[in-house]
Scaffold this active site. Sequence first.
Site, PDB file in Angstrom:
ATOM      1  N   SER A  92      20.693   7.623 -11.546  1.00  0.00           N
ATOM      2  CA  SER A  92      21.836   8.285 -10.927  1.00  0.00           C
ATOM      3  C   SER A  92      22.627   9.046 -12.012  1.00  0.00           C
ATOM      4  O   SER A  92      22.086   9.919 -12.662  1.00  0.00           O
ATOM      5  CB  SER A  92      22.689   7.257 -10.179  1.00  0.00           C
ATOM      6  OG  SER A  92      23.600   7.881  -9.309  1.00  0.00           O
ATOM      7  N   LYS A 144      44.731  10.876   6.335  1.00  0.00           N
ATOM      8  CA  LYS A 144      45.093  10.080   5.170  1.00  0.00           C
ATOM      9  C   LYS A 144      44.503   8.668   5.218  1.00  0.00           C
ATOM     10  O   LYS A 144      44.316   8.041   4.185  1.00  0.00           O
ATOM     11  CB  LYS A 144      46.620  10.001   5.045  1.00  0.00           C
ATOM     12  CG  LYS A 144      47.110   9.541   3.694  1.00  0.00           C
ATOM     13  CD  LYS A 144      46.734  10.526   2.605  1.00  0.00           C
ATOM     14  CE  LYS A 144      47.262  10.066   1.243  1.00  0.00           C
ATOM     15  NZ  LYS A 144      46.829  10.952   0.164  1.00  0.00           N
TER      16      LYS A 144
END
Length: 280
Positions: A92, A144
């Site tokens: 990764s 949010k």
Amino acid sequence: MWFLRQNTVVPVLRFSGPIGMATPLRPGLSIGTAASAIEKAFELSKCPAVAIVINSPGGSAVQSSLIFKRIRQLADEKKKTVYVFCEDAAASGGYYLAVAGDEIFADASSIVGSIGVISAGFGFEKAIEKLGIERRVYTAGEMKDTLDPFLPERAQDVARIKALQQDVHDAFIGVVKQRRAGKLKAEDGELFTGAFWSGQKAVDLGLIDGIADVRSKMRELYGEKVRLKPVPLDRGGLLSRLRRSPAATGYGELTGGRFAFADDIISAIEARGLWARFGL
């Protein structure tokens, strides 16, 4: 040639551990911890090479990119060849760092690849309902509370995070294709699924250039008398973090002390989880 003289010095950078994350005894890899060492490595010797040893399961895409860019900027500026050596894992974000190398090597049993993006979490909404706990959330901005683990999962939240992941994945793929141009030996559908391979298979796929360790390769290139000069990163550590913590300077526990250590424990668990994905 001048660089084959005795006592050639090759600077060696070691990038070890999760990228961006902090554990109790060792802050994670970041541009902040690595920048000065990278610059020193490219200034340290007249040898036209810098070696980098990587042992990382990945982590922050942003920090991987920033470290990668700093290495390539200095390599181009100083006209030096970068040799990368993968140890247990260059996976990764660890592989993102590896492609900063002009040539990449690994052990036959190293874990290489995992070119993908992952996000994971838990959903606790049923657990708190069972406990009779009412969740109260107030936001200015309707998105949010995206992916709040105490609220039911929403399809639009999942779509949003997947779109973000795709942007990051596309950027990662673009870097790999640019740095390994002409060397990749498999189709995108095999290389960029997030799968990972042994070092030997990574050679077959063109993700790395060969099987070698840093000492053997540098001796092959620069002779038996070559000296490897480690350039340590500014990693700090537990004691230095204690000295810098607000609790240690008298500003109270809410911003340091017990809560700082709680954050460290969580980070350690996350870091352990990254390694565990690759059986390490």
